[in-house]
Design an enzyme around this catalytic site. Structure first.
Site, mmCIF file in Angstrom:
data_model
loop_
_atom_site.group_PDB
_atom_site.id
_atom_site.type_symbol
_atom_site.label_atom_id
_atom_site.label_comp_id
_atom_site.label_asym_id
_atom_site.label_seq_id
_atom_site.Cartn_x
_atom_site.Cartn_y
_atom_site.Cartn_z
ATOM 1 N N GLU A 1 33.195 34.554 -26.376
ATOM 2 C CA GLU A 1 33.935 34.378 -25.041
ATOM 3 C C GLU A 1 34.989 33.176 -25.192
ATOM 4 O O GLU A 1 35.052 32.485 -24.446
ATOM 5 C CB GLU A 1 33.156 34.046 -23.944
ATOM 6 C CG GLU A 1 32.162 35.414 -23.439
ATOM 7 C CD GLU A 1 31.061 34.883 -22.165
ATOM 8 O OE1 GLU A 1 31.189 33.834 -21.893
ATOM 9 O OE2 GLU A 1 30.399 35.851 -21.933
ATOM 10 N N GLU B 1 27.594 41.645 -23.681
ATOM 11 C CA GLU B 1 26.735 41.191 -22.398
ATOM 12 C C GLU B 1 27.327 41.989 -21.376
ATOM 13 O O GLU B 1 28.450 42.212 -21.385
ATOM 14 C CB GLU B 1 27.078 39.546 -22.232
ATOM 15 C CG GLU B 1 26.547 38.796 -23.523
ATOM 16 C CD GLU B 1 27.004 37.168 -22.993
ATOM 17 O OE1 GLU B 1 27.045 36.945 -21.652
ATOM 18 O OE2 GLU B 1 27.120 36.377 -23.764
#
Length: 416
Positions: free
Chosen positions: A208, A312
């Protein structure tokens, strides 16, 4: 080197065409990408970013590449556990099995300060029973190591961030660099420990990074970060400094709230799989809803030509166990057919996110598209793996002893 990179880009282009064909409704089973001789050659040539990757690592990656061409058993199921302990495995994995009768194909773990080599037994057992392993690192802020894992998040995402180049192996010595290299060494220890048992690791470093919420993420003042350099540094540390070749490297952007998914893509030659995070009750990626984002995350990640997955995933507001887990496979089937796996997070605080406690999980785990541990079929038909028969070395030279660890620093090829 130029010939090698050119070959990889050709294979990546073919994989990208497969992904786009799936999105456009092409009957993928009828596509003839290579003739018989070429196909045999592709089955033996290295395909991983690490040209010295073990035979098993190469085989796992080839398997992921062909999953979107299947009519069924084409999406790997995954569940993150909250630490590398038997108790955590029981809470998230065995509870799922008790409810559904199915083990997830993939188990994910995070490297933390308290990890010890003995803790890897549960992961090795999962691998030996047919499963897959993915690993990420949630490192303490090296400019604030006393803050522990919680310091990975920044208090003010809009505040200026430090220069990540100070952490590189080739940078001058400093307390932040020492703190980071110590955490990186622990990650290497885990990859090495798993590799000694023949485990292939889907390694997801610095996830991320296109977001602003982690210390390694985008600097919102300058609209940039040197994440590419740090990712490449991890790649060279694992594959060359530590000489570990049992890892597949996963680039894992976040939803593009702060910057496009590929803002800090390190380059095809450093990436095996692209696996963005997405938390949304409908599991729609950014770009699907009008006015939500100027970016189209799925279109961006498909353009890499790499195998794709949800690194995720989970709900965004239905965090009380009421989320319909069937949303995952429905969304992949209808919107994101190039996705080859989903990996559900373990939740946080009192938020329920794991598969074992959401609704309709039985239907998800028994969907004809979903691969559970008993259906993982990348291994040869005789059930043996390349490393179990040839014992291809994961470490190409004897590892340093615990008291004399010394690793060769390899200078990354920094290009921006």
């Amino acid at each position: 080197m130029a010939e090698e990179i050119g070959r990889r880009r050709f294979i990546a282009a073919a994989a990208g065409a497969i992904a786009l064909g799936a999105a456009g409704g092409v009957v993928l089973g009828q596509q003839q990408w290579f003739g018989p001789d070429e196909r045999a050659e592709q089955e033996t040539k290295p395909v991983a970013a690490d040209p010295s990757a073990t035979a098993d690592a190469q085989a796992v990656l080839r398997w992921f590449k062909q999953l979107p061409t299947r009519d069924s058993l084409r999406v790997v199921s995954g569940q993150q556990i909250d630490d590398i302990t038997a108790a955590s495995y029981d809470r998230f994995i065995e509870a799922l099995v008790k409810r559904t009768g199915r083990y997830p194909a993939m188990v994910g773990v995070m490297v933390r300060e308290g990890w010890t080599r003995a803790d890897t037994r549960i992961l090795i057992d999962h691998w030996k029973r047919g499963g897959l392993i993915t690993v990420d690192i949630h490192p303490s802020n090296p400019w604030n190591p006393a803050g522990g894992a919680s310091s990975a998040w920044v208090k003010d995402p809009k505040a200026a961030k430090p220069d990540l180049r100070a952490l590189l192996a080739t940078s001058d010595a400093s307390p932040p660099r020492s703190a980071w290299r110590a955490q990186l060494e622990k990650l290497g220890d885990l990859v090495e420990e798993l590799g000694s048992a023949g485990v292939v690791v889907l390694l997801r470093p610095l996830h991320e990074g296109n977001g602003s919420w982690f210390w390694w993420g985008q600097d919102m003042v300058s609209r940039k970060t040197y994440l590419r350099d740090l990712y490449r540094d991890v790649f060279f540390y694992i594959t060359q400094s530590r000489r570990l070749h049992n890892a597949l490297f996963v680039y894992s952007p976040g939803a593009s709230w702060d910057g496009p998914a590929l803002s800090y893509y390190p380059g095809d030659e450093y990436v095996d799989i692209v696996a963005p995070s997405r938390y949304d009750d409908d599991l729609l990626m950014l770009g699907e809803r009008r006015g939500q984002s100027p970016n189209n995350d799925y279109k961006d990640v498909v353009s890499t030509g790499k195998p794709l997955g949800f690194g995720e995933c989970g709900p965004s507001t239905k965090l009380d166990g009421s989320w319909d887990a069937r949303t995952i496979i429905r969304r992949i089937r209808e919107n994101y057919p190039a996705m080859t796996y989903f990996h559900c997070w373990h939740g946080w605080d009192d938020k329920i996110m794991e598969l074992a406690r959401n609704r309709y999980t039985e239907e998800l785990m028994n969907d004809p598209w979903v691969i559970t541990r008993d259906k993982v079929d990348w291994r040869p038909e005789n059930g043996t793996t390349a490393t179990s028969t040839s014992r291809q070395a994961v470490v190409t030279s004897a590892p340093p002893t615990a008291t004399t660890k010394r690793y060769t620093f390899v200078r990354p090829h920094v290009t921006r």
